[in-house]
Scaffold this motif. Structure first.
Motif, PDB file in Angstrom:
ATOM      1  N   ALA A  66       1.551   3.986  11.620  1.00 37.60           N
ATOM      2  CA  ALA A  66       1.985   3.060  10.570  1.00 37.60           C
ATOM      3  C   ALA A  66       3.033   2.110  11.135  1.00 37.60           C
ATOM      4  N   SER A  67       3.018   0.875  10.653  1.00 36.99           N
ATOM      5  CA  SER A  67       3.942  -0.138  11.138  1.00 36.99           C
ATOM      6  C   SER A  67       5.039  -0.386  10.115  1.00 36.99           C
ATOM      7  N   ALA A  68       5.973  -1.266  10.484  1.00 31.26           N
ATOM      8  CA  ALA A  68       7.065  -1.666   9.589  1.00 31.26           C
ATOM      9  C   ALA A  68       6.908  -3.136   9.244  1.00 31.26           C
ATOM     10  N   ASP A  69       7.178  -3.461   8.001  1.00 31.87           N
ATOM     11  CA  ASP A  69       7.127  -4.844   7.527  1.00 31.87           C
ATOM     12  C   ASP A  69       8.539  -5.221   7.092  1.00 31.87           C
ATOM     13  N   PHE A  70       9.134  -6.175   7.790  1.00 31.33           N
ATOM     14  CA  PHE A  70      10.538  -6.471   7.574  1.00 31.33           C
ATOM     15  C   PHE A  70      10.788  -7.635   6.622  1.00 31.33           C
ATOM     16  N   HIS A  71       9.842  -7.892   5.719  1.00 23.94           N
ATOM     17  CA  HIS A  71      10.086  -8.876   4.653  1.00 23.94           C
ATOM     18  C   HIS A  71       9.019  -8.679   3.582  1.00 23.94           C
ATOM     19  N   VAL A  72       9.370  -7.950   2.529  1.00 25.52           N
ATOM     20  CA  VAL A  72       8.431  -7.743   1.431  1.00 25.52           C
ATOM     21  C   VAL A  72       9.103  -8.001   0.086  1.00 25.52           C
ATOM     22  N   HIS A  73       8.299  -8.461  -0.853  1.00 26.76           N
ATOM     23  CA  HIS A  73       8.724  -8.631  -2.245  1.00 26.76           C
ATOM     24  C   HIS A  73       7.904  -7.667  -3.086  1.00 26.76           C
ATOM     25  N   LEU A  74       8.547  -6.697  -3.684  1.00 28.67           N
ATOM     26  CA  LEU A  74       7.834  -5.686  -4.456  1.00 28.67           C
ATOM     27  C   LEU A  74       7.972  -5.890  -5.965  1.00 28.67           C
ATOM     28  N   ARG A  75       8.736  -6.930  -6.353  1.00 25.47           N
ATOM     29  CA  ARG A  75       8.907  -7.290  -7.763  1.00 25.47           C
ATOM     30  C   ARG A  75       9.430  -6.104  -8.572  1.00 25.47           C
ATOM     31  N   ASP A  76       9.197  -6.136  -9.878  1.00 26.73           N
ATOM     32  CA  ASP A  76       9.677  -5.069 -10.761  1.00 26.73           C
ATOM     33  C   ASP A  76       8.690  -4.923 -11.911  1.00 26.73           C
ATOM     34  N   ASP A  99       5.680  -4.103 -14.336  1.00 24.13           N
ATOM     35  CA  ASP A  99       4.247  -3.893 -14.140  1.00 24.13           C
ATOM     36  C   ASP A  99       3.774  -4.400 -12.779  1.00 24.13           C
ATOM     37  N   MET A 100       4.343  -5.527 -12.313  1.00 24.33           N
ATOM     38  CA  MET A 100       3.933  -6.050 -11.016  1.00 24.33           C
ATOM     39  C   MET A 100       4.304  -5.067  -9.901  1.00 24.33           C
ATOM     40  N   MET A 101       5.488  -4.458  -9.994  1.00 23.96           N
ATOM     41  CA  MET A 101       5.910  -3.462  -9.016  1.00 23.96           C
ATOM     42  C   MET A 101       4.925  -2.290  -8.989  1.00 23.96           C
ATOM     43  N   LYS A 102       4.502  -1.845 -10.150  1.00 24.78           N
ATOM     44  CA  LYS A 102       3.582  -0.717 -10.227  1.00 24.78           C
ATOM     45  C   LYS A 102       2.237  -1.054  -9.592  1.00 24.78           C
ATOM     46  N   THR A 103       1.882  -2.322  -9.606  1.00 26.25           N
ATOM     47  CA  THR A 103       0.635  -2.759  -8.989  1.00 26.25           C
ATOM     48  C   THR A 103       0.781  -2.888  -7.474  1.00 26.25           C
ATOM     49  N   VAL A 104       1.942  -3.399  -7.037  1.00 28.83           N
ATOM     50  CA  VAL A 104       2.119  -3.762  -5.629  1.00 28.83           C
ATOM     51  C   VAL A 104       2.465  -2.575  -4.739  1.00 28.83           C
ATOM     52  N   VAL A 105       3.354  -1.702  -5.192  1.00 26.98           N
ATOM     53  CA  VAL A 105       3.854  -0.631  -4.314  1.00 26.98           C
ATOM     54  C   VAL A 105       2.731   0.244  -3.759  1.00 26.98           C
ATOM     55  N   PRO A 106       1.710   0.609  -4.530  1.00 28.48           N
ATOM     56  CA  PRO A 106       0.639   1.430  -3.951  1.00 28.48           C
ATOM     57  C   PRO A 106      -0.127   0.751  -2.815  1.00 28.48           C
ATOM     58  N   THR A 107      -0.004  -0.566  -2.677  1.00 33.93           N
ATOM     59  CA  THR A 107      -0.739  -1.256  -1.607  1.00 33.93           C
ATOM     60  C   THR A 107      -0.010  -1.199  -0.270  1.00 33.93           C
ATOM     61  N   ILE A 108       1.247  -0.717  -0.244  1.00 34.42           N
ATOM     62  CA  ILE A 108       2.004  -0.689   1.012  1.00 34.42           C
ATOM     63  C   ILE A 108       1.292   0.185   2.033  1.00 34.42           C
ATOM     64  N   ARG A 109       0.999   1.419   1.646  1.00 38.04           N
ATOM     65  CA  ARG A 109       0.313   2.347   2.548  1.00 38.04           C
ATOM     66  C   ARG A 109      -1.096   1.853   2.874  1.00 38.04           C
ATOM     67  N   GLN A 110      -1.754   1.248   1.895  1.00 34.74           N
ATOM     68  CA  GLN A 110      -3.108   0.742   2.132  1.00 34.74           C
ATOM     69  C   GLN A 110      -3.107  -0.309   3.229  1.00 34.74           C
ATOM     70  N   GLY A 111      -1.977  -1.006   3.386  1.00 29.28           N
ATOM     71  CA  GLY A 111      -1.866  -2.028   4.422  1.00 29.28           C
ATOM     72  C   GLY A 111      -1.427  -1.499   5.771  1.00 29.28           C
ATOM     73  N   GLY A 112      -1.307  -0.173   5.903  1.00 29.48           N
ATOM     74  CA  GLY A 112      -0.949   0.413   7.181  1.00 29.48           C
ATOM     75  C   GLY A 112       0.530   0.394   7.488  1.00 29.48           C
ATOM     76  N   TYR A 126      17.046   0.265  -8.078  1.00 28.66           N
ATOM     77  CA  TYR A 126      15.729  -0.321  -7.796  1.00 28.66           C
ATOM     78  C   TYR A 126      14.962   0.563  -6.814  1.00 28.66           C
ATOM     79  N   LYS A 127      15.643   1.052  -5.791  1.00 30.51           N
ATOM     80  CA  LYS A 127      15.010   1.944  -4.826  1.00 30.51           C
ATOM     81  C   LYS A 127      14.472   3.194  -5.511  1.00 30.51           C
ATOM     82  N   ALA A 128      15.221   3.709  -6.467  1.00 30.17           N
ATOM     83  CA  ALA A 128      14.767   4.893  -7.201  1.00 30.17           C
ATOM     84  C   ALA A 128      13.486   4.586  -7.976  1.00 30.17           C
ATOM     85  N   ARG A 129      13.391   3.381  -8.554  1.00 28.43           N
ATOM     86  CA  ARG A 129      12.173   3.007  -9.280  1.00 28.43           C
ATOM     87  C   ARG A 129      10.995   2.893  -8.316  1.00 28.43           C
TER      88      ARG A 129
END
Length: 263
Positions: A13-23, A25-38, A61-64
């Motif tokens: 797995a790699s590191a991505d040093f610039h991401v916007h995960l929003r908050d 409903d959008m956060m709930k949609t986006v966060v699961p794609t992190i692992r999918q992107g490797g 925010y990190k806790a969410r």
């Protein structure tokens, strides 16, 4: 080389040093794609509404985020704002906050609370330099037609600010985010080892022709000329760590990308 030689190859797995995960409903949609992107480590941008200007807000925010996927290593940042003081920096560092993101006022999404002048933040930068925190710069000037500054040369016009900050704070860790121009590559290379830059995948692919008539290819800082893209590609494969991945993944509702015209 035959492609079959890559059969069965597994990349870590790699590191991505610039991401916007929003908050929300959008956060709930986006966060699961992190692992999918490797990816398993992400450097999280703080430009929520309202922006994250305290360690307490960033850690909440990190806790969410962790409620959605606790397997990700979330590296948290603060939003450079007039409420940020050297004391805030010291406390944030003690609580594990990694960096502070600077947005020039009005240049991009959720940047209305951004920076108008860097001089008032010199004591903050001193505290960051001492503590080892990272200053992440959205490297553009606001458009100003009286000075002939537009989205096409906003990055190049910002580079004297980068050089000035590095000269004043030579030990401050600075990241010039999402470089788009040959000028930016040259400026980062001209600075000392404490200055680095991130490059996005889309800026390695797009040019001005791609976004000029397509809102889905429009993202600030905008892609520039083919010669700029060539400079980014060269930096990505030859820089030996001076430049690295920051995807600037920044999800938007389809309606906002199309100016509210359906979708």
């Amino acid at each position: 080389m035959p492609l079959e030689k890559f059969d069965g190859l597994e990349l870590p797995a790699s590191a991505d040093f610039h991401v916007h995960l929003r908050d929300g409903d959008m956060m709930k949609t986006v966060v699961p794609t992190i692992r999918q992107g490797g990816v398993n480590t992400v450097y999280v941008m703080p430009n929520l509404v309202p922006p994250l200007t305290s360690a307490h807000e960033a850690l909440a925010y990190k806790a969410r985020l962790r409620e959605i996927d606790p397997s990700i290593n979330y590296l948290m940042t603060l939003y450079l704002h007039e409420s940020i003081t050297p004391a805030v920096i010291k406390g944030a560092k003690a609580q594990g906050i990694i960096g502070v993101k600077s947005y020039p006022a009005g240049v991009t999404t959720n940047s209305s609370s951004g920076v108008l002048s860097y001089e008032p933040f010199y004591p903050v930068f001193t505290a960051m330099e001492t503590s080892g925190m990272v200053l992440n710069l959205h490297g553009e000037c606001p458009s100003d037609h009286t000075k002939n500054i537009t989205i096409l040369n906003a990055e190049s016009n910002f580079l004297p600010t980068l050089k000035s900050l590095h000269a004043k704070f030579p030990k401050l860790k600075i990241v010039l985010e999402h470089c788009t121009t040959a000028d930016a590559i040259a400026a980062v290379n001209a600075c000392g080892p404490t200055v680095v830059g991130t490059i996005t995948a889309h800026h390695l692919f797009l040019t001005v022709d791609d976004w000029a008539d397509d809102p889905f290819s429009f993202c600030k800082p905008v892609a520039k000329w083919p010669s700029d893209r060539a400079a980014l590609l060269t930096a990505a494969v030859t820089s030996k760590g001076k430049f690295f991945l920051g995807s600037d993944s920044a999800p938007h509702p389809v309606s906002s990308k199309k100016g509210g015209l359906g979708g």
